[in-house]
Design a protein around this motif. Structure first.
Motif, PDB file in Angstrom:
ATOM      1  N   ARG A  13       0.825  -1.213   0.000  1.00  0.00           N
ATOM      2  CA  ARG A  13       0.000   0.000   0.000  1.00  0.00           C
ATOM      3  C   ARG A  13       0.860   1.264   0.000  1.00  0.00           C
ATOM      4  NH1 ARG A  13      -5.159   1.191   3.943  1.00  0.00           N
ATOM      5  NH2 ARG A  13      -5.091   3.468   3.817  1.00  0.00           N
ATOM      6  N   LEU A  14       1.892   1.311   0.835  1.00  0.00           N
ATOM      7  CA  LEU A  14       2.736   2.501   0.883  1.00  0.00           C
ATOM      8  C   LEU A  14       3.509   2.696  -0.422  1.00  0.00           C
ATOM      9  CD1 LEU A  14       4.025   2.278   4.540  1.00  0.00           C
ATOM     10  CD2 LEU A  14       2.551   4.061   3.592  1.00  0.00           C
ATOM     11  N   LEU A  15       4.009   1.625  -1.007  1.00  0.00           N
ATOM     12  CA  LEU A  15       4.806   1.753  -2.213  1.00  0.00           C
ATOM     13  C   LEU A  15       3.976   2.058  -3.455  1.00  0.00           C
ATOM     14  CD1 LEU A  15       7.537  -0.938  -1.588  1.00  0.00           C
ATOM     15  CD2 LEU A  15       7.766   1.557  -1.530  1.00  0.00           C
ATOM     16  N   ARG A  16       2.662   1.905  -3.371  1.00  0.00           N
ATOM     17  CA  ARG A  16       1.786   2.310  -4.471  1.00  0.00           C
ATOM     18  C   ARG A  16       1.731   3.826  -4.619  1.00  0.00           C
ATOM     19  NH1 ARG A  16      -3.373  -0.519  -3.099  1.00  0.00           N
ATOM     20  NH2 ARG A  16      -2.439  -2.536  -2.905  1.00  0.00           N
ATOM     21  N   GLN A  17       2.109   4.525  -3.582  1.00  0.00           N
ATOM     22  CA  GLN A  17       2.027   5.981  -3.563  1.00  0.00           C
ATOM     23  C   GLN A  17       3.419   6.568  -3.791  1.00  0.00           C
ATOM     24  OE1 GLN A  17      -0.548   7.257  -0.260  1.00  0.00           O
ATOM     25  NE2 GLN A  17      -0.788   5.070   0.126  1.00  0.00           N
ATOM     26  N   PRO A  18       3.588   7.422  -4.798  1.00  0.00           N
ATOM     27  CA  PRO A  18       4.927   7.899  -5.155  1.00  0.00           C
ATOM     28  C   PRO A  18       5.632   8.691  -4.058  1.00  0.00           C
ATOM     29  CG  PRO A  18       3.240   9.132  -6.345  1.00  0.00           C
ATOM     30  CD  PRO A  18       2.548   8.004  -5.632  1.00  0.00           C
ATOM     31  N   TRP A  19       4.904   9.308  -3.154  1.00  0.00           N
ATOM     32  CA  TRP A  19       5.556  10.115  -2.124  1.00  0.00           C
ATOM     33  C   TRP A  19       6.116   9.277  -0.990  1.00  0.00           C
ATOM     34  CZ3 TRP A  19       0.713  11.266  -4.094  1.00  0.00           C
ATOM     35  CH2 TRP A  19      -0.363  10.692  -3.439  1.00  0.00           C
ATOM     36  N   PHE A  20       5.996   7.949  -1.065  1.00  0.00           N
ATOM     37  CA  PHE A  20       6.584   7.083  -0.037  1.00  0.00           C
ATOM     38  C   PHE A  20       7.630   6.135  -0.610  1.00  0.00           C
ATOM     39  CE2 PHE A  20       2.275   7.721   2.009  1.00  0.00           C
ATOM     40  CZ  PHE A  20       2.727   8.720   2.847  1.00  0.00           C
ATOM     41  N   SER A  21       8.117   6.431  -1.802  1.00  0.00           N
ATOM     42  CA  SER A  21       9.123   5.579  -2.417  1.00  0.00           C
ATOM     43  C   SER A  21      10.314   6.425  -2.856  1.00  0.00           C
ATOM     44  CB  SER A  21       8.526   4.829  -3.610  1.00  0.00           C
ATOM     45  OG  SER A  21       9.481   3.965  -4.176  1.00  0.00           O
ATOM     46  N   ASN A  22      11.408   6.293  -2.129  1.00  0.00           N
ATOM     47  CA  ASN A  22      12.651   6.995  -2.441  1.00  0.00           C
ATOM     48  C   ASN A  22      12.466   8.512  -2.465  1.00  0.00           C
ATOM     49  OD1 ASN A  22      13.694   4.451  -2.557  1.00  0.00           O
ATOM     50  ND2 ASN A  22      13.743   4.360  -4.780  1.00  0.00           N
ATOM     51  N   THR A  23      11.846   9.001  -1.413  1.00  0.00           N
ATOM     52  CA  THR A  23      11.595  10.437  -1.275  1.00  0.00           C
ATOM     53  C   THR A  23      11.906  10.876   0.159  1.00  0.00           C
ATOM     54  OG1 THR A  23       9.287  10.063  -0.672  1.00  0.00           O
ATOM     55  CG2 THR A  23       9.739  10.472  -2.988  1.00  0.00           C
ATOM     56  N   VAL A  24      11.982  12.186   0.321  1.00  0.00           N
ATOM     57  CA  VAL A  24      12.142  12.783   1.647  1.00  0.00           C
ATOM     58  C   VAL A  24      10.829  13.483   1.990  1.00  0.00           C
ATOM     59  CG1 VAL A  24      13.423  14.472   3.020  1.00  0.00           C
ATOM     60  CG2 VAL A  24      14.625  13.061   1.328  1.00  0.00           C
ATOM     61  N   VAL A  25      10.356  13.246   3.205  1.00  0.00           N
ATOM     62  CA  VAL A  25       9.091  13.809   3.668  1.00  0.00           C
ATOM     63  C   VAL A  25       9.361  14.656   4.907  1.00  0.00           C
ATOM     64  CG1 VAL A  25       6.778  13.247   4.524  1.00  0.00           C
ATOM     65  CG2 VAL A  25       7.876  11.751   2.846  1.00  0.00           C
ATOM     66  N   LYS A  26       8.806  15.854   4.938  1.00  0.00           N
ATOM     67  CA  LYS A  26       8.938  16.716   6.113  1.00  0.00           C
ATOM     68  C   LYS A  26       7.850  16.333   7.107  1.00  0.00           C
ATOM     69  CE  LYS A  26      10.015  21.432   7.245  1.00  0.00           C
ATOM     70  NZ  LYS A  26      11.318  21.052   7.736  1.00  0.00           N
ATOM     71  N   LEU A  27       8.252  15.989   8.337  1.00  0.00           N
ATOM     72  CA  LEU A  27       7.324  15.552   9.379  1.00  0.00           C
ATOM     73  C   LEU A  27       7.739  16.164  10.709  1.00  0.00           C
ATOM     74  CD1 LEU A  27       7.265  11.789   8.422  1.00  0.00           C
ATOM     75  CD2 LEU A  27       5.289  13.304   8.330  1.00  0.00           C
ATOM     76  N   PRO A  28       7.036  17.179  11.178  1.00  0.00           N
ATOM     77  CA  PRO A  28       7.398  17.762  12.479  1.00  0.00           C
ATOM     78  C   PRO A  28       7.374  16.695  13.570  1.00  0.00           C
ATOM     79  CG  PRO A  28       5.659  19.019  11.393  1.00  0.00           C
ATOM     80  CD  PRO A  28       5.861  17.781  10.590  1.00  0.00           C
ATOM     81  N   ASP A  29       8.243  16.862  14.572  1.00  0.00           N
ATOM     82  CA  ASP A  29       8.344  15.830  15.611  1.00  0.00           C
ATOM     83  C   ASP A  29       7.080  15.691  16.448  1.00  0.00           C
ATOM     84  OD1 ASP A  29       8.591  18.118  17.146  1.00  0.00           O
ATOM     85  OD2 ASP A  29      10.579  17.638  17.899  1.00  0.00           O
ATOM     86  N   ASN A  30       6.170  16.660  16.359  1.00  0.00           N
ATOM     87  CA  ASN A  30       4.903  16.539  17.088  1.00  0.00           C
ATOM     88  C   ASN A  30       3.758  16.062  16.191  1.00  0.00           C
ATOM     89  OD1 ASN A  30       4.579  18.816  15.541  1.00  0.00           O
ATOM     90  ND2 ASN A  30       3.798  20.096  17.202  1.00  0.00           N
ATOM     91  N   SER A  31       4.082  15.577  15.003  1.00  0.00           N
ATOM     92  CA  SER A  31       3.038  15.111  14.082  1.00  0.00           C
ATOM     93  C   SER A  31       2.496  13.750  14.514  1.00  0.00           C
ATOM     94  CB  SER A  31       3.584  15.024  12.659  1.00  0.00           C
ATOM     95  OG  SER A  31       4.499  13.955  12.536  1.00  0.00           O
ATOM     96  N   ARG A  32       1.303  13.460  14.056  1.00  0.00           N
ATOM     97  CA  ARG A  32       0.693  12.153  14.343  1.00  0.00           C
ATOM     98  C   ARG A  32       1.520  11.012  13.762  1.00  0.00           C
ATOM     99  NH1 ARG A  32      -5.696  12.785  12.967  1.00  0.00           N
ATOM    100  NH2 ARG A  32      -6.321  13.844  14.872  1.00  0.00           N
TER     101      ARG A  32
END
Length: 167
Positions: free
Chosen positions: A97-116
């Motif tokens: 499921r995660l790899l079907r989505q391009p933003w979760f395959s070989n990318t960098v994601v900004k996630l604040p440390d207080n994020s869910r």
């Protein structure tokens, strides 16, 4: 996580002068049943590269990588200390499921440390360290998947924009 796969976690500190380098095509794995890596920077920075370009992964950012695939990540000798945690997932449903989505395959994601999403990722590390049962760990894994999807959705479709369109 029988019968659905495996999960591994770790917390690392890499100091200047230490060797830390991973090539996504040299890590093993099965291209038909890939593994998914989530690595979140707590302090310092590392380098993530793919297709001839690379960038720093700084605090509040994670890289997501498909294994095997063409990518490289490593420490930067100019960084005194890079601290991060990682979650390596080979779970039949979640990985697919995660790899079907391009933003979760070989990318960098900004996630604040207080994020869910980071709260969910941290709970996986804590549960495994605390020897939780497989059902608790799998539940936390599903929560991470959903929170990552929610984060990207809200980033791409801000609430103000959705409300304006509805009005």
């Amino acid at each position: 996580l029988p019968p659905h796969g495996t999960i591994g976690v770790g917390f690392e500190t890499i100091r200047a002068g230490e060797s830390y380098r991973w090539d996504g095509m040299q890590r093993g794995g099965n291209a038909r049943k890939p593994t998914w890596l989530f690595q979140y920077t707590l302090s310092g920075w590392g380098i993530f590269g793919r297709r001839g370009s690379s960038r720093r992964v700084e605090p509040g950012e994670a890289f997501c990588a498909k294994i095997p695939s063409p990518h490289i990540y490593h420490n930067d000798p100019r960084c005194k200390e890079w601290r991060f945690f990682w979650i390596l997932i080979n779970h039949s449903y979640v990985t697919t499921r995660l790899l079907r989505q391009p933003w979760f395959s070989n990318t960098v994601v900004k996630l604040p440390d207080n994020s869910r999403a980071i709260e969910a990722a941290s709970s996986i590390v804590v549960r495994i360290g605390g020897r939780a049962d497989v059902h608790e760990i799998e539940s936390a894994l599903f929560r991470l998947m959903v929170e990552l999807e929610r984060h990207v959705f809200l980033e791409r479709h801000p609430a103000e924009e959705r409300i304006r369109m509805m009005e």
